[in-house]
Design a protein around this motif. Structure first.
Motif, mmCIF file in Angstrom:
data_model
loop_
_atom_site.group_PDB
_atom_site.id
_atom_site.type_symbol
_atom_site.label_atom_id
_atom_site.label_comp_id
_atom_site.label_asym_id
_atom_site.label_seq_id
_atom_site.Cartn_x
_atom_site.Cartn_y
_atom_site.Cartn_z
ATOM 1 N N GLY A 36 -6.390 -2.565 -0.636
ATOM 2 C CA GLY A 36 -6.665 -3.815 -1.332
ATOM 3 C C GLY A 36 -5.454 -4.542 -1.864
ATOM 4 N N SER B 172 1.882 -3.396 -6.588
ATOM 5 C CA SER B 172 2.438 -3.973 -5.358
ATOM 6 C C SER B 172 1.538 -5.096 -4.856
ATOM 7 N N SER C 179 5.562 -7.210 -1.290
ATOM 8 C CA SER C 179 5.656 -6.871 0.134
ATOM 9 C C SER C 179 6.092 -8.120 0.899
ATOM 10 N N ASN D 132 4.127 3.424 9.480
ATOM 11 C CA ASN D 132 3.328 4.590 9.861
ATOM 12 C C ASN D 132 2.290 4.144 10.866
HETATM 13 N N1 SAH Z 1 -1.819 -5.069 -0.826
HETATM 14 C C1 SAH Z 1 -0.652 -4.690 -1.530
HETATM 15 C C2 SAH Z 1 -0.671 -3.250 -1.974
HETATM 16 C C3 SAH Z 1 -1.235 -2.248 -1.012
HETATM 17 S S1 SAH Z 1 -0.283 -2.001 0.477
HETATM 18 C C4 SAH Z 1 0.577 -4.994 -0.711
HETATM 19 O O1 SAH Z 1 0.464 -5.321 0.457
HETATM 20 O O2 SAH Z 1 1.665 -4.892 -1.273
HETATM 21 C C5 SAH Z 1 1.109 -1.092 -0.148
HETATM 22 C C6 SAH Z 1 2.312 -1.093 0.769
HETATM 23 O O3 SAH Z 1 2.045 -0.340 1.956
HETATM 24 C C7 SAH Z 1 2.702 -2.490 1.206
HETATM 25 O O4 SAH Z 1 4.084 -2.691 1.071
HETATM 26 C C8 SAH Z 1 2.293 -2.479 2.658
HETATM 27 O O5 SAH Z 1 3.041 -3.410 3.401
HETATM 28 C C9 SAH Z 1 2.550 -1.050 3.062
HETATM 29 N N2 SAH Z 1 1.851 -0.620 4.285
HETATM 30 C C10 SAH Z 1 0.610 -0.954 4.692
HETATM 31 N N3 SAH Z 1 0.318 -0.362 5.873
HETATM 32 C C11 SAH Z 1 1.392 0.382 6.213
HETATM 33 C C12 SAH Z 1 1.707 1.239 7.318
HETATM 34 N N4 SAH Z 1 0.843 1.452 8.287
HETATM 35 N N5 SAH Z 1 2.921 1.845 7.337
HETATM 36 C C13 SAH Z 1 3.797 1.646 6.329
HETATM 37 N N6 SAH Z 1 3.567 0.867 5.263
HETATM 38 C C14 SAH Z 1 2.371 0.230 5.197
#
Ligand code: SAH
Ligand code: SF4
Length: 366
Positions: free
Chosen positions: A179, A211, A234, A309
């Motif tokens: 989220g 974040s 992000s 990832n």
């Molecule tokens: N929605 C918010 C917080 C949740 S995601 C945001 O986007 O900041 C938290 C972090 O995980 C974010 O920096 C996002 O870019 C990262 N993230 C999401 N999916 C990912 C993945 N598959 N591999 C690495 N980082 C990922």
């Protein structure tokens, strides 16, 4: 390794409000209504948030009649733990089942002396970044304050249950699970108040990082709280065209997002972190480093590089090699930026947040 949770996994009654999401005043009101005294309201708060009591019998010094009167008005927790998944490096994921049958993830990350918990704020995510598991099926709903607080209560119970009744001592909280936190500030802010209470869970603003995918209006509202939470943004790219490919629903420009982050720093004095999920050949090129350097020039902040990832249902993207990540980090450093690199965590099938939930959802429909 995934195991089903034990007998506690029964579903809570849906219609009663959960105590875990209430303020001290609301709990005092409820205890008074049930015929209790103000000191008993404080005792109840202590049982639930300091001791992590998950059932009424655990609240031993409250008279039985009062417990029964309270149980008719409220539940202690509204959610349950449906599965626990422990990776080789100790990263522990909890699949939390909500009262309406939805599920979310909570992750505990051990790292030296630190024990960091990563919590979710929505069921799914509407932002739909192209590399992320959480947004693949859109958003189902916002979490309630109780559902956010309970992620911590569950994690403490699970980690502390190894022959020791005291809940595990979490040292840090990151709001980086499923989220977009800024889209659920109405529940997140009261939840963080509750989490910060020094007589209860006791994780104060200094230990909490929120974040966001970068929503400037909401970031301004977040800056209005009296607390100095850490902010992570992000960013993923320094130019708008590339950023829109990665975060297709984003309306704000890179310049607007960085300006909102600067305003947060100016007001709170807490250094902002910019997260960049690195994708091979997409945003890890020399020109991508240059555009980030230009976008962040002169802003005392840290860039955190997160090698992507892989996610089961996402094709066509690749994680860059370590050498490539290091090279990108070096370029940024030469450009004057502070850089950290997040090394692999939970290096198994469901390492990316949101994946455990996806796996359970597909198992349920197979
Ligand atoms: N929605 C918010 C917080 C949740 S995601 C945001 O986007 O900041 C938290 C972090 O995980 C974010 O920096 C996002 O870019 C990262 N993230 C999401 N999916 C990912 C993945 N598959 N591999 C690495 N980082 C990922
Ligand atoms: Fe939502 Fe954050 Fe995932 Fe983007 S990275 S889809 S904002 S959870």
């Amino acid at each position: 390794m995934t195991r089903a949770a034990g007998p506690a996994a029964e579903t809570a009654p849906r219609d009663l409000p959960a105590l875990s999401g209430m303020s001290g005043d609301a709990i005092a009101g409820l205890v008074a209504e049930a015929g209790g005294k103000p000191f008993q309201a404080r005792q109840l708060e202590h049982w639930v948030f300091a001791h992590g009591a998950a059932d009424w019998d655990a609240c031993r010094n409250l008279p039985r009649a009062l417990r029964e009167a309270l149980a008719a008005r409220t539940t202690l927790r509204s959610s349950t733990v449906a599965a626990v998944d422990v990776a080789r490096d100790g990263t522990t994921k909890l699949l939390v089942r909500l009262a309406d049958g939805e599920s979310i993830e909570t992750v505990v990350i051990p790292d030296g002396d630190r024990l960091t918990l990563c919590v979710s704020t929505q069921v799914g995510c509407p932002v739909a970044c192209v590399f992320c598991a959480s947004g693949l099926d859109g958003v189902r709903r916002n979490l309630r304050a109780a559902e956010i607080v309970e992620q911590i209560l569950h994690a403490r119970t699970i980690l502390g249950s190894k022959g020791d009744a005291t809940p595990a001592r979490l040292t840090n909280l990151v709001v980086m699970g499923l989220g977009e936190p800024m889209l659920n500030l109405d529940a997140l802010l009261p939840a963080l108040e509750r989490i910060g209470d020094p007589d209860g869970i006791g994780l104060g603003a200094r230990r909490i990082t929120v974040s966001t995918s970068g929503l400037p209006e909401r970031m301004r509202r977040f800056a209005q709280t009296p607390h100095a939470y850490s902010l992570a943004v992000s960013l993923h790219a320094g130019v708008d065209a590339l950023r829109r490919r990665l975060v297709p629903t984003a309306r704000a420009t890179v310049a607007e997002i960085v300006a909102a982050a600067r305003a947060y720093f100016a007001r709170k004095g807490r250094e902002v972190t910019f997260e960049i999920v690195l994708l091979a050949g997409v945003n890890d090129r020399a020109q991508d480093a240059s555009s980030l350097i230009s976008a962040l020039r002169g802003f005392p902040s840290t860039v955190n590089l997160i090698p992507w990832n892989p996610v089961d249902r996402i094709e066509g993207l690749r994680r860059p090699s370590e050498a490539r990540v290091d090279e990108f980090a070096e370029r940024l450093r030469r450009g004057g930026l502070n850089v950290t690199v997040r090394r692999q965590r939970g290096a198994e099938k469901s390492a990316a947040c949101g994946q455990l939930r996806l796996r359970h959802a597909s198992a349920a429909t197979d």
